[in-house]
Design a protein around this motif. Sequence first.
Motif, short mmCIF file in Angstrom:
data_model
loop_
_atom_site.label_atom_id
_atom_site.label_comp_id
_atom_site.label_asym_id
_atom_site.label_seq_id
_atom_site.Cartn_x
_atom_site.Cartn_y
_atom_site.Cartn_z
N ARG A 103 -6.31 5.02 48.78
CA ARG A 103 -4.80 5.01 48.92
C ARG A 103 -4.43 6.35 48.91
O ARG A 103 -3.34 6.81 49.60
N ALA A 104 -5.07 7.41 48.32
CA ALA A 104 -4.62 8.90 48.34
C ALA A 104 -4.68 9.25 49.60
O ALA A 104 -3.99 10.21 50.11
N LYS B 64 3.78 12.91 59.15
CA LYS B 64 5.40 13.08 59.09
C LYS B 64 5.73 14.56 59.22
O LYS B 64 6.88 14.67 59.79
N GLY C 16 -1.44 15.27 45.20
CA GLY C 16 -0.70 14.13 45.59
C GLY C 16 -1.26 12.89 45.04
O GLY C 16 -0.58 11.77 45.20
N THR C 17 -2.26 12.81 44.21
CA THR C 17 -2.96 11.53 43.88
C THR C 17 -1.94 10.83 42.89
O THR C 17 -1.77 9.58 42.83
N ARG D 138 -4.98 7.69 52.55
CA ARG D 138 -3.85 7.35 53.66
C ARG D 138 -2.79 7.93 53.33
O ARG D 138 -2.00 8.01 54.07
N ARG D 139 -2.36 7.95 52.07
CA ARG D 139 -1.08 8.44 51.76
C ARG D 139 -0.77 9.94 52.34
O ARG D 139 0.12 10.33 52.97
N GLU D 140 -1.92 10.92 52.01
CA GLU D 140 -1.76 12.20 52.29
C GLU D 140 -1.92 12.38 53.99
O GLU D 140 -1.30 13.17 54.55
N ARG D 141 -2.51 11.22 54.61
CA ARG D 141 -2.74 11.33 56.27
C ARG D 141 -1.22 11.02 56.57
O ARG D 141 -0.65 11.65 57.57
N LYS D 142 -0.32 9.93 56.15
CA LYS D 142 0.90 9.59 56.73
C LYS D 142 1.71 10.70 56.31
O LYS D 142 2.73 11.07 56.97
N ARG D 143 1.46 11.58 55.23
CA ARG D 143 2.51 12.60 54.68
C ARG D 143 2.24 13.87 55.91
O ARG D 143 3.28 14.30 56.32
N HIS D 144 1.02 13.86 56.25
CA HIS D 144 0.78 15.08 57.13
C HIS D 144 1.36 14.49 58.53
O HIS D 144 1.81 15.61 59.25
#
Length: 342
Positions: A263-264, A274, A174-175, A266-272
Amino acid sequence: MATITKVRDKWLCQVRKKGYPSRSKTFSSRADAVAWGRSIEADIARGTFVASAEAEATTVAEILDRYLLEISATKRSGTSDTGRAKTLKGHVGAYKLTALSSSILATYRNDRLKVRAPQTVVHELNLLNRALRIATSEWGIVLPGGIPRIVKPRKPEGRDRRVSQTEIDALISGTGSPELASVISLAVETAMRRSEILSLRKERIDRLRHTAFLPKTKTDKPRTVPLSSRALVIVERAWGTSEGDTGPLFAVKPGSTTQAFVRAVRRERKRHEKQCKSKSVPPDGAYMVDLVFHDLRHEATSRLFERGLGIMEVAAITGHKTLDMLKRYTHLRAEDLAKKLG
């Protein structure tokens, strides 16, 4: 030996004795001048007199500045001293060396602990202690009372964060950055530090012998890191994205790598979160939480032990100097140990 003279509205005390440097100091009262003169005479009589004139004229800030210029500048980790010295100078830099006391340092320690972690405060106090030791042992500055000593903050326990393979896979896929993906993969496979990975140069990688030479490390000791077949695949992939057989393997900078990693995560945490929300299930409280790049080194070190390597073998790969240091980076899963017990 002591001579008391009134100079305008002050009292000057001068102490002279053959074989010793003369000492003088001005006081607002005659009684203070007499008391000081007697203390110097007593020191001379006991044989404990030391010349501290330079210490009385030198500030903590001046000692730190000289240490940064002459000592820190020669060390790879010297840049870290700059920020710590700035903090120290802001709080205790104006004090003369003879005025610096344990109580002053204790106040500094307590105030800093209100806003910074114990490890940070320990680093700052260690820097000041190193500067004072050099000043007294090599620069000829005498501290009559010795180097002030205080109880340093207790270091926190080593992090026990294990990074799951699910988290690693999610970060890599996902990076959006091929270089960051390779850096993450290499960190998990080799246990190298971020700075070591980003310092890799093609001419120091032996693809036939499966090794990478690191001439500069955090411990200032060069080492050769063995590359597993998986690590070599990562290296080959990164090698193919740049031209030539010399030069850096990666073009990214340490700071940029850390920012991209954050950033990666945080992005993956938000995706999880969601995805969990769409399924009406609570998110995993540990997934992509409290995760920093250096945790990859922790995870890699633990995996080396779990693959059956001995202490000396792991230390040769990771570059840890002592067993205590190695233990702080090693967190073996109880269930894996249970399997070995049978």
